[in-house]
Design a protein around this motif. Sequence first.
Motif, PDB file in Angstrom:
ATOM      1  N   GLU A  17      34.851  11.078 -18.450  1.00  8.21           N
ATOM      2  CA  GLU A  17      36.290  10.823 -18.536  1.00  8.21           C
ATOM      3  C   GLU A  17      36.781  10.052 -17.313  1.00  8.21           C
ATOM      4  OE1 GLU A  17      37.993  14.666 -18.942  1.00  8.21           O
ATOM      5  OE2 GLU A  17      37.428  14.899 -21.048  1.00  8.21           O
ATOM      6  N   LEU A  18      36.304  10.430 -16.135  1.00  8.31           N
ATOM      7  CA  LEU A  18      36.711   9.735 -14.917  1.00  8.31           C
ATOM      8  C   LEU A  18      36.223   8.286 -14.919  1.00  8.31           C
ATOM      9  CD1 LEU A  18      36.155  12.460 -12.168  1.00  8.31           C
ATOM     10  CD2 LEU A  18      38.335  11.450 -12.858  1.00  8.31           C
ATOM     11  N   LEU A  19      34.981   8.082 -15.364  1.00 10.40           N
ATOM     12  CA  LEU A  19      34.448   6.719 -15.401  1.00 10.40           C
ATOM     13  C   LEU A  19      35.223   5.866 -16.396  1.00 10.40           C
ATOM     14  CD1 LEU A  19      32.242   4.936 -14.142  1.00 10.40           C
ATOM     15  CD2 LEU A  19      30.805   5.468 -16.123  1.00 10.40           C
ATOM     16  N   GLU A  20      35.621   6.458 -17.516  1.00  6.76           N
ATOM     17  CA  GLU A  20      36.403   5.707 -18.493  1.00  6.76           C
ATOM     18  C   GLU A  20      37.797   5.381 -17.946  1.00  6.76           C
ATOM     19  OE1 GLU A  20      34.350   7.077 -22.710  1.00  6.76           O
ATOM     20  OE2 GLU A  20      36.030   8.246 -21.936  1.00  6.76           O
ATOM     21  N   GLN A  21      38.356   6.276 -17.130  1.00  9.92           N
ATOM     22  CA  GLN A  21      39.625   5.952 -16.465  1.00  9.92           C
ATOM     23  C   GLN A  21      39.446   4.769 -15.525  1.00  9.92           C
ATOM     24  OE1 GLN A  21      41.916   9.226 -14.693  1.00  9.92           O
ATOM     25  NE2 GLN A  21      40.793  10.656 -16.005  1.00  9.92           N
ATOM     26  N   ILE A  22      38.335   4.758 -14.794  1.00 10.54           N
ATOM     27  CA  ILE A  22      38.057   3.662 -13.863  1.00 10.54           C
ATOM     28  C   ILE A  22      37.854   2.352 -14.631  1.00 10.54           C
ATOM     29  CG2 ILE A  22      36.352   2.793 -12.209  1.00 10.54           C
ATOM     30  CD1 ILE A  22      35.908   5.780 -11.416  1.00 10.54           C
ATOM     31  N   ALA A  23      37.138   2.430 -15.754  1.00 10.05           N
ATOM     32  CA  ALA A  23      36.876   1.237 -16.557  1.00 10.05           C
ATOM     33  C   ALA A  23      38.123   0.745 -17.275  1.00 10.05           C
ATOM     34  CB  ALA A  23      35.776   1.523 -17.573  1.00 10.05           C
ATOM     35  N   GLY A  24      39.028   1.659 -17.572  1.00 18.27           N
ATOM     36  CA  GLY A  24      40.247   1.291 -18.287  1.00 18.27           C
ATOM     37  C   GLY A  24      40.104   1.315 -19.788  1.00 18.27           C
ATOM     38  N   VAL A  25      38.906   1.591 -20.282  1.00 17.52           N
ATOM     39  CA  VAL A  25      38.635   1.670 -21.725  1.00 17.52           C
ATOM     40  C   VAL A  25      37.538   2.709 -21.950  1.00 17.52           C
ATOM     41  CG1 VAL A  25      39.295  -0.698 -22.321  1.00 17.52           C
ATOM     42  CG2 VAL A  25      36.982  -0.231 -21.530  1.00 17.52           C
TER      43      VAL A  25
END
Length: 218
Positions: free
Chosen positions: A169-177
């Motif tokens: 979830e954190l990585l997806e927040q960083i990626a923006g998608v």
Amino acid sequence: MSLFALTWAALRTAVASVPLESFARPSGCAGWLVRDLVCHLVIDAQDVLITLATPSDASPTRDAATYWEVTATPPTGDDPLDALIVRLAAAYEDPALLKFHLDDVGSAAGRAASLATLEARVSTREQILTVGDYLEAYVMEWTLHHLDLIAHLPSVAGPPADGLARSRELLEQIAGVPFPASFSDADTLLVGTGRRTPTGAEKVSLDGLAAKLPLVLG
């Protein structure tokens, strides 16, 4: 706090289970052996202790996702700090000493985190975070390094499912998608942070997201 405690305890338990002769095997971190990775974890534990003992009255400038500095260049092990870790790890000579040091400092870091007030603010890397966000950022740190630890040690237990899910979830927040639903949480982290090259089929699934990868976290 519960995820920080869960992932940190799991990682330390995994390190404790690694046979001493396996400390000379490669880890999932480019240029680092298992012993180098474990030495880095000792430094991480020290950083947790230092940060929790560095309170601030200023307003937060980062959260658990924006804590990370993101680049597109995977580490090679040639960075001066990375090279220092290698020298420090070699100085231990006996891997049992590394295990002992991680257990000693790591246990203290875990106790300090359990006693901290999550709403309090701390300073680290010239940024201000709440204790809760800082510890949540370290859920990803512990989870990624747990994956690094077991990269060539299939008999060692992997990271907890809850830590993998929150780190995704954190990585997806960083990626923006979001990453494709077909990706497991572990594969999302490995491919997303450049620890593994995506297969041809995975590249197709990633579509436009592939151009953003890897998201190298520092």
